[in-house]
Scaffold this motif. Structure first.
Motif, mmCIF file in Angstrom:
data_model
loop_
_atom_site.group_PDB
_atom_site.id
_atom_site.type_symbol
_atom_site.label_atom_id
_atom_site.label_comp_id
_atom_site.label_asym_id
_atom_site.label_seq_id
_atom_site.Cartn_x
_atom_site.Cartn_y
_atom_site.Cartn_z
ATOM 1 N N PHE A 1 0.824 -1.206 0.000
ATOM 2 C CA PHE A 1 0.000 0.000 0.000
ATOM 3 C C PHE A 1 0.858 1.256 0.000
ATOM 4 O O PHE A 1 0.703 2.139 -0.841
ATOM 5 C CB PHE A 1 -0.916 -0.003 1.229
ATOM 6 C CG PHE A 1 -1.680 1.280 1.429
ATOM 7 C CD1 PHE A 1 -2.631 1.689 0.505
ATOM 8 C CD2 PHE A 1 -1.449 2.075 2.535
ATOM 9 C CE1 PHE A 1 -3.340 2.878 0.683
ATOM 10 C CE2 PHE A 1 -2.145 3.259 2.720
ATOM 11 C CZ PHE A 1 -3.092 3.657 1.802
ATOM 12 N N ALA A 2 1.779 1.361 0.937
ATOM 13 C CA ALA A 2 2.618 2.558 1.061
ATOM 14 C C ALA A 2 4.080 2.173 0.934
ATOM 15 O O ALA A 2 4.501 1.119 1.411
ATOM 16 C CB ALA A 2 2.369 3.236 2.403
ATOM 17 N N ARG A 3 4.853 3.054 0.294
ATOM 18 C CA ARG A 3 6.271 2.767 0.065
ATOM 19 C C ARG A 3 7.160 3.269 1.182
ATOM 20 O O ARG A 3 8.375 3.087 1.142
ATOM 21 C CB ARG A 3 6.707 3.367 -1.275
ATOM 22 C CG ARG A 3 6.126 2.631 -2.470
ATOM 23 C CD ARG A 3 6.634 3.223 -3.772
ATOM 24 N NE ARG A 3 6.020 4.515 -4.051
ATOM 25 C CZ ARG A 3 6.468 5.358 -4.963
ATOM 26 N NH1 ARG A 3 7.549 5.065 -5.650
ATOM 27 N NH2 ARG A 3 5.852 6.502 -5.182
ATOM 28 N N SER A 4 6.596 3.901 2.210
ATOM 29 C CA SER A 4 7.376 4.341 3.362
ATOM 30 C C SER A 4 6.466 4.417 4.573
ATOM 31 O O SER A 4 5.238 4.523 4.441
ATOM 32 C CB SER A 4 8.006 5.715 3.112
ATOM 33 O OG SER A 4 7.012 6.722 3.111
ATOM 34 N N LEU A 5 7.052 4.364 5.760
ATOM 35 C CA LEU A 5 6.270 4.448 6.984
ATOM 36 C C LEU A 5 5.575 5.801 7.077
ATOM 37 O O LEU A 5 4.420 5.894 7.501
ATOM 38 C CB LEU A 5 7.177 4.244 8.207
ATOM 39 C CG LEU A 5 6.495 4.344 9.570
ATOM 40 C CD1 LEU A 5 5.391 3.310 9.711
ATOM 41 C CD2 LEU A 5 7.529 4.179 10.692
ATOM 42 N N ALA A 6 6.275 6.868 6.647
ATOM 43 C CA ALA A 6 5.687 8.207 6.711
ATOM 44 C C ALA A 6 4.433 8.289 5.846
ATOM 45 O O ALA A 6 3.416 8.857 6.253
ATOM 46 C CB ALA A 6 6.708 9.251 6.259
ATOM 47 N N THR A 7 4.492 7.695 4.637
ATOM 48 C CA THR A 7 3.331 7.702 3.744
ATOM 49 C C THR A 7 2.182 6.915 4.351
ATOM 50 O O THR A 7 1.014 7.332 4.283
ATOM 51 C CB THR A 7 3.698 7.099 2.371
ATOM 52 O OG1 THR A 7 4.759 7.861 1.795
ATOM 53 C CG2 THR A 7 2.503 7.091 1.429
ATOM 54 N N LEU A 8 2.498 5.770 4.968
ATOM 55 C CA LEU A 8 1.479 4.936 5.600
ATOM 56 C C LEU A 8 0.775 5.692 6.716
ATOM 57 O O LEU A 8 -0.456 5.750 6.773
ATOM 58 C CB LEU A 8 2.115 3.660 6.153
ATOM 59 C CG LEU A 8 1.183 2.750 6.962
ATOM 60 C CD1 LEU A 8 0.097 2.166 6.066
ATOM 61 C CD2 LEU A 8 1.980 1.634 7.637
ATOM 62 N N VAL A 9 1.555 6.298 7.608
ATOM 63 C CA VAL A 9 0.983 7.015 8.753
ATOM 64 C C VAL A 9 0.120 8.185 8.281
ATOM 65 O O VAL A 9 -0.986 8.398 8.778
ATOM 66 C CB VAL A 9 2.097 7.507 9.694
ATOM 67 C CG1 VAL A 9 1.536 8.461 10.746
ATOM 68 C CG2 VAL A 9 2.785 6.325 10.379
ATOM 69 N N THR A 10 0.624 8.934 7.292
ATOM 70 C CA THR A 10 -0.135 10.081 6.771
ATOM 71 C C THR A 10 -1.460 9.640 6.164
ATOM 72 O O THR A 10 -2.512 10.242 6.423
ATOM 73 C CB THR A 10 0.692 10.831 5.712
ATOM 74 O OG1 THR A 10 1.896 11.319 6.315
ATOM 75 C CG2 THR A 10 -0.086 12.004 5.137
#
Length: 217
Positions: free
Chosen positions: A92-101
């Motif tokens: 789904f997300a390519r980074s933890l920051a993108t996932l959290v956002t």
């Protein structure tokens, strides 16, 4: 009346957005999509749309856009669906920051999130705790960033570093101050100096602070 308390006969099917992502070294998303379609069918969900991104595995191109992810987030803001269904986090997300956002945005919009292989399902009471945990991590990260910025500014000031944009015309401050003393308005000064009125105001405030004086506008 919320969804949980609505009688089953009155409920409309939950609209879900299915999202899948594959790299150019693994170009067939059907494995993910088949499993997610079957899951949606078992739960009685209505599939609004399937979003599939093909992202290169080339490390020199990792910042390549994910257009379907962007479309999904845009549709989420329009509340076109009630839930996002994915295979697992890293699809789904390519980074933890993108996932959290993204998860924080879903939470704010009232959109649920299901990660099929990781047993995360915010449509359930226990699963809703997941949003609270993510929110706590995001708040913690924001606090750390704010503290770092404050510390950096304090250190810069202690070293005598002038913060803000460099002054293009060092003589402008004195010139503008004299025009103000002569009774010219901010707009008149701005026209003469080819600046905005707010820019003139900032320069006058800076001049007053440098001399330890107050100023009336």
């Amino acid at each position: 009346m919320d969804f949980a308390s609505t009688p089953a006969t009155m409920r409309r099917p939950l609209r879900v957005a299915i999202y899948a992502r594959v790299s150019t070294t693994d170009q067939n998303p059907e494995g993910q999509l088949t499993a997610l379609r079957e899951f949606a069918d078992r739960r009685g969900f209505e599939v609004f749309r399937e979003y599939v991104d093909y992202i290169t595995g080339d490390t020199t191109k990792r910042r390549r856009r994910a257009p379907e992810f962007e479309s999904l987030m845009a549709d989420a803001k329009q509340r076109h669906f009630d839930c996002v269904l994915v295979w697992k986090y890293d699809r789904f997300a390519r980074s933890l920051a993108t996932l959290v956002t993204a998860l924080n945005e879903f939470h704010a919009l009232g959109i649920d999130f299901i990660s099929h292989t990781q047993n995360v399902d915010t449509t359930t009471p226990m699963g809703r705790l997941f949003f609270n945990v993510i929110g706590s991590f995001a708040e913690f990260e924001r606090d750390i960033i704010v503290d770092r910025v404050k510390l950096g500014l304090a250190n810069a000031r202690a070293k005598g570093i002038v913060l803000g944009r460099p002054i293009r015309d060092p003589s402008a401050m004195e010139r503008i101050a004299k025009m103000k003393e002569a009774g010219l308005s901010l707009r008149q000064i701005a026209k003469l100096e080819k600046l905005s009125a707010s820019g003139v105001r900032k320069i006058l405030l800076r001049a007053a602070a440098a001399h330890g004086e107050g100023i009336n506008f």
